[in-house]
Motif scaffolding. Structure first.
Motif, PDB file in Angstrom:
ATOM      1  N   LYS A  45       0.831  -1.205   0.000  1.00 32.17           N
ATOM      2  CA  LYS A  45       0.000   0.000   0.000  1.00 32.17           C
ATOM      3  C   LYS A  45       0.865   1.254   0.000  1.00 32.17           C
ATOM      4  O   LYS A  45       2.019   1.233   0.413  1.00 32.17           O
ATOM      5  CB  LYS A  45      -0.919  -0.002   1.226  1.00 32.17           C
ATOM      6  N   ASP A  46       0.258   2.370  -0.464  1.00 31.56           N
ATOM      7  CA  ASP A  46       0.898   3.689  -0.446  1.00 31.56           C
ATOM      8  C   ASP A  46       2.243   3.668  -1.178  1.00 31.56           C
ATOM      9  O   ASP A  46       3.247   4.214  -0.696  1.00 31.56           O
ATOM     10  CB  ASP A  46       1.091   4.176   0.992  1.00 31.56           C
ATOM     11  N   ILE A  47       2.269   3.091  -2.361  1.00 34.00           N
ATOM     12  CA  ILE A  47       3.496   3.004  -3.152  1.00 34.00           C
ATOM     13  C   ILE A  47       3.803   4.374  -3.756  1.00 34.00           C
ATOM     14  O   ILE A  47       2.902   5.047  -4.259  1.00 34.00           O
ATOM     15  CB  ILE A  47       3.337   1.968  -4.278  1.00 34.00           C
ATOM     16  N   PRO A  48       5.058   4.824  -3.726  1.00 34.74           N
ATOM     17  CA  PRO A  48       5.401   6.097  -4.374  1.00 34.74           C
ATOM     18  C   PRO A  48       4.985   6.106  -5.836  1.00 34.74           C
ATOM     19  O   PRO A  48       4.972   5.073  -6.509  1.00 34.74           O
ATOM     20  CB  PRO A  48       6.924   6.160  -4.224  1.00 34.74           C
ATOM     21  N   GLY A  49       4.684   7.303  -6.341  1.00 29.49           N
ATOM     22  CA  GLY A  49       4.164   7.407  -7.696  1.00 29.49           C
ATOM     23  C   GLY A  49       5.185   7.746  -8.747  1.00 29.49           C
ATOM     24  O   GLY A  49       4.932   7.584  -9.943  1.00 29.49           O
ATOM     25  N   SER A  50       6.361   8.207  -8.365  1.00 24.61           N
ATOM     26  CA  SER A  50       7.391   8.594  -9.329  1.00 24.61           C
ATOM     27  C   SER A  50       8.757   8.199  -8.790  1.00 24.61           C
ATOM     28  O   SER A  50       8.907   7.860  -7.606  1.00 24.61           O
ATOM     29  CB  SER A  50       7.362  10.111  -9.550  1.00 24.61           C
ATOM     30  N   TYR A  51       9.766   8.267  -9.658  1.00 16.50           N
ATOM     31  CA  TYR A  51      11.111   7.958  -9.183  1.00 16.50           C
ATOM     32  C   TYR A  51      11.509   8.871  -8.035  1.00 16.50           C
ATOM     33  O   TYR A  51      12.073   8.407  -7.025  1.00 16.50           O
ATOM     34  CB  TYR A  51      12.150   8.070 -10.304  1.00 16.50           C
ATOM     35  N   GLU A  52      11.231  10.152  -8.181  1.00 16.70           N
ATOM     36  CA  GLU A  52      11.605  11.105  -7.143  1.00 16.70           C
ATOM     37  C   GLU A  52      10.950  10.761  -5.809  1.00 16.70           C
ATOM     38  O   GLU A  52      11.571  10.898  -4.744  1.00 16.70           O
ATOM     39  CB  GLU A  52      11.237  12.513  -7.574  1.00 16.70           C
ATOM     40  N   GLU A  53       9.713  10.284  -5.851  1.00 16.27           N
ATOM     41  CA  GLU A  53       9.039   9.883  -4.611  1.00 16.27           C
ATOM     42  C   GLU A  53       9.632   8.599  -4.043  1.00 16.27           C
ATOM     43  O   GLU A  53       9.752   8.440  -2.824  1.00 16.27           O
ATOM     44  CB  GLU A  53       7.539   9.728  -4.872  1.00 16.27           C
ATOM     45  N   PHE A  54       9.995   7.654  -4.926  1.00 13.63           N
ATOM     46  CA  PHE A  54      10.688   6.453  -4.458  1.00 13.63           C
ATOM     47  C   PHE A  54      11.993   6.835  -3.755  1.00 13.63           C
ATOM     48  O   PHE A  54      12.328   6.303  -2.688  1.00 13.63           O
ATOM     49  CB  PHE A  54      11.000   5.521  -5.636  1.00 13.63           C
ATOM     50  N   GLU A  55      12.738   7.752  -4.350  1.00 16.90           N
ATOM     51  CA  GLU A  55      14.026   8.158  -3.797  1.00 16.90           C
ATOM     52  C   GLU A  55      13.860   8.851  -2.448  1.00 16.90           C
ATOM     53  O   GLU A  55      14.596   8.565  -1.490  1.00 16.90           O
ATOM     54  CB  GLU A  55      14.747   9.081  -4.779  1.00 16.90           C
ATOM     55  N   ALA A  56      12.889   9.748  -2.353  1.00 18.53           N
ATOM     56  CA  ALA A  56      12.641  10.444  -1.092  1.00 18.53           C
ATOM     57  C   ALA A  56      12.206   9.469  -0.010  1.00 18.53           C
ATOM     58  O   ALA A  56      12.624   9.580   1.158  1.00 18.53           O
ATOM     59  CB  ALA A  56      11.589  11.532  -1.294  1.00 18.53           C
ATOM     60  N   CYS A  57      11.368   8.501  -0.374  1.00 15.08           N
ATOM     61  CA  CYS A  57      10.904   7.499   0.586  1.00 15.08           C
ATOM     62  C   CYS A  57      12.073   6.663   1.094  1.00 15.08           C
ATOM     63  O   CYS A  57      12.206   6.417   2.299  1.00 15.08           O
ATOM     64  CB  CYS A  57       9.851   6.608  -0.068  1.00 15.08           C
ATOM     65  N   LEU A  58      12.948   6.225   0.193  1.00 20.64           N
ATOM     66  CA  LEU A  58      14.093   5.425   0.590  1.00 20.64           C
ATOM     67  C   LEU A  58      15.018   6.199   1.521  1.00 20.64           C
ATOM     68  O   LEU A  58      15.420   5.700   2.578  1.00 20.64           O
ATOM     69  CB  LEU A  58      14.862   4.964  -0.655  1.00 20.64           C
ATOM     70  N   ASP A  59      15.371   7.421   1.142  1.00 18.84           N
ATOM     71  CA  ASP A  59      16.306   8.202   1.948  1.00 18.84           C
ATOM     72  C   ASP A  59      15.749   8.477   3.341  1.00 18.84           C
ATOM     73  O   ASP A  59      16.468   8.373   4.345  1.00 18.84           O
ATOM     74  CB  ASP A  59      16.647   9.507   1.241  1.00 18.84           C
ATOM     75  N   ALA A  60      14.473   8.817   3.414  1.00 16.42           N
ATOM     76  CA  ALA A  60      13.858   9.114   4.715  1.00 16.42           C
ATOM     77  C   ALA A  60      13.794   7.863   5.583  1.00 16.42           C
ATOM     78  O   ALA A  60      14.045   7.920   6.795  1.00 16.42           O
ATOM     79  CB  ALA A  60      12.468   9.698   4.509  1.00 16.42           C
ATOM     80  N   TYR A  61      13.476   6.719   4.972  1.00 15.56           N
ATOM     81  CA  TYR A  61      13.355   5.483   5.742  1.00 15.56           C
ATOM     82  C   TYR A  61      14.709   5.043   6.283  1.00 15.56           C
ATOM     83  O   TYR A  61      14.821   4.614   7.438  1.00 15.56           O
ATOM     84  CB  TYR A  61      12.750   4.381   4.869  1.00 15.56           C
ATOM     85  N   GLU A  62      15.735   5.163   5.454  1.00 17.38           N
ATOM     86  CA  GLU A  62      17.060   4.760   5.910  1.00 17.38           C
ATOM     87  C   GLU A  62      17.566   5.685   7.013  1.00 17.38           C
ATOM     88  O   GLU A  62      18.192   5.222   7.987  1.00 17.38           O
ATOM     89  CB  GLU A  62      18.028   4.736   4.729  1.00 17.38           C
ATOM     90  N   GLU A  63      17.322   6.968   6.871  1.00 20.16           N
ATOM     91  CA  GLU A  63      17.772   7.911   7.896  1.00 20.16           C
ATOM     92  C   GLU A  63      17.121   7.606   9.243  1.00 20.16           C
ATOM     93  O   GLU A  63      17.751   7.736  10.302  1.00 20.16           O
ATOM     94  CB  GLU A  63      17.446   9.343   7.471  1.00 20.16           C
ATOM     95  N   THR A  64      15.870   7.180   9.209  1.00 13.48           N
ATOM     96  CA  THR A  64      15.122   6.910  10.440  1.00 13.48           C
ATOM     97  C   THR A  64      15.396   5.519  11.002  1.00 13.48           C
ATOM     98  O   THR A  64      15.440   5.339  12.227  1.00 13.48           O
ATOM     99  CB  THR A  64      13.608   7.059  10.184  1.00 13.48           C
ATOM    100  N   HIS A  65      15.606   4.531  10.134  1.00 10.26           N
ATOM    101  CA  HIS A  65      15.589   3.139  10.581  1.00 10.26           C
ATOM    102  C   HIS A  65      16.937   2.425  10.570  1.00 10.26           C
ATOM    103  O   HIS A  65      17.071   1.397  11.248  1.00 10.26           O
ATOM    104  CB  HIS A  65      14.598   2.338   9.735  1.00 10.26           C
ATOM    105  N   PHE A  66      17.928   2.880   9.811  1.00  8.26           N
ATOM    106  CA  PHE A  66      19.215   2.195   9.825  1.00  8.26           C
ATOM    107  C   PHE A  66      19.772   2.181  11.246  1.00  8.26           C
ATOM    108  O   PHE A  66      19.889   3.223  11.901  1.00  8.26           O
ATOM    109  CB  PHE A  66      20.210   2.902   8.900  1.00  8.26           C
TER     110      PHE A  66
END
Length: 298
Positions: A156-177
């Motif tokens: 669910k709630d899959i990013p809609g563009s490459y830029e959104e995929f990239e922002a989602c990845l960077d934010a998740y790694e910053e919070t969860h790594f």
């Protein structure tokens, strides 16, 4: 065929309507080696999220049976690329992926993050080390292809563009790594697996070379001692030069898919897609008995 002729073909296609075909052309003709290395790195970096790395350690799939897990992951994902979502092979591969994932308590956020790594890591790798950078058509097509895969997986709630995929990845790694002992075991087992593909005396060099390709957040999460700046520069320069050499070679005339990778070692006599992957038994080797979400799309 000239070196940039296939790129011209891709640019004549619709990156939304023809997304999976563009992705197939890019991954099987233009960048097969780079996509294989980038997807290895994409899966590897997910271990640094403790909820993912810890689960993989508990199942023991990446510590006790690393080669099989590597083979199965590559073969199932690439069956969809090679044959398409609507094919019998593609449907079978997605069904197996869903059956495995829904045996465990995996949050939607973690599933979405893993999907993001499949989109973002290959682009970043190819732009840094490929024989050319990814075109805008290829970037859009990659995002659309994996968005489609995510829908088939019930994410669910899959990013809609490459830029959104990239922002989602960077934010998740910053919070969860973060550090996790089990995740480190999975990481070490994966590095050992990669080294096992080459003569054993090269293992220390290959391990150092692999670490030299990792970014600082990954190294910190696993608590690896970073290679020296000189080593990192040498390794990255060597991979970059490999891309420059490929640029001077004739373009590939036949496709190269994951099943043809020499790193796939576990099925010398062939395989059936429906038999790939794990079939967890509740209560055995980390398989839970309850599930967060039992719905699975195909």
């Amino acid at each position: 065929m000239k070196r940039f002729e296939r790129l011209a073909q891709i640019r004549r296609m619709d990156p939304y309507e023809d997304a999976s075909e563009i992705y197939r052309l890019a991954s099987a003709y233009e960048f097969p080696w780079d996509v294989a290395r980038a997807l290895e790195l994409a899966l590897y970096r997910t271990y640094a999220v403790p909820s993912i790395g810890r689960l993989l350690a508990e199942t023991a799939q990446f510590t006790d049976r690393a080669q099989k897990r590597y083979d199965d992951t590559a073969l199932l994902l690439d069956a969809v690329v090679e044959h398409g979502f609507g094919s019998e092979q593609g449907r079978t591969a997605i069904r197996r992926i869903n059956q495995m994932h829904h045996a465990y308590d995996i949050t939607n956020d973690d599933m979405r993050y893993v999907l993001c790594t499949f989109v973002v890591t290959p682009k970043r790798w190819i732009d840094a080390y490929g024989w050319r950078r990814m075109s805008r058509h290829e970037t859009i097509a990659s995002a659309v292809h994996y968005r489609t895969l995510g829908r088939h997986m019930g994410i669910k709630d899959i990013p809609g563009s490459y830029e959104e995929f990239e922002a989602c990845l960077d934010a998740y790694e910053e919070t969860h790594f973060a550090w996790d002992e089990g995740a480190r075991r999975v990481s070490d087992a994966t590095l050992d697996l990669m080294a096992s593909w080459y003569p054993s005396p090269l293992a220390p060099v290959l391990r150092t070379g692999t670490l030299a390709l990792l970014d600082e957040p990954l190294l910190r999460a696993f608590r690896y001692t970073p290679p020296s700046p000189a080593t990192r520069s040498l390794v990255r320069r060597a991979v970059w030069l490999r891309g420059r050499a490929v640029r001077l070679m004739p373009p590939r005339r036949t496709p190269h898919h994951a099943r043809q990778n020499w790193e796939i070692k576990g099925y010398p006599n062939g395989y059936r897609l429906a038999e790939l992957g794990t079939r967890p038994v509740p209560g055995v080797r980390g398989c839970p008995v309850r599930h967060i979400d039992t719905s699975a799309g195909e």
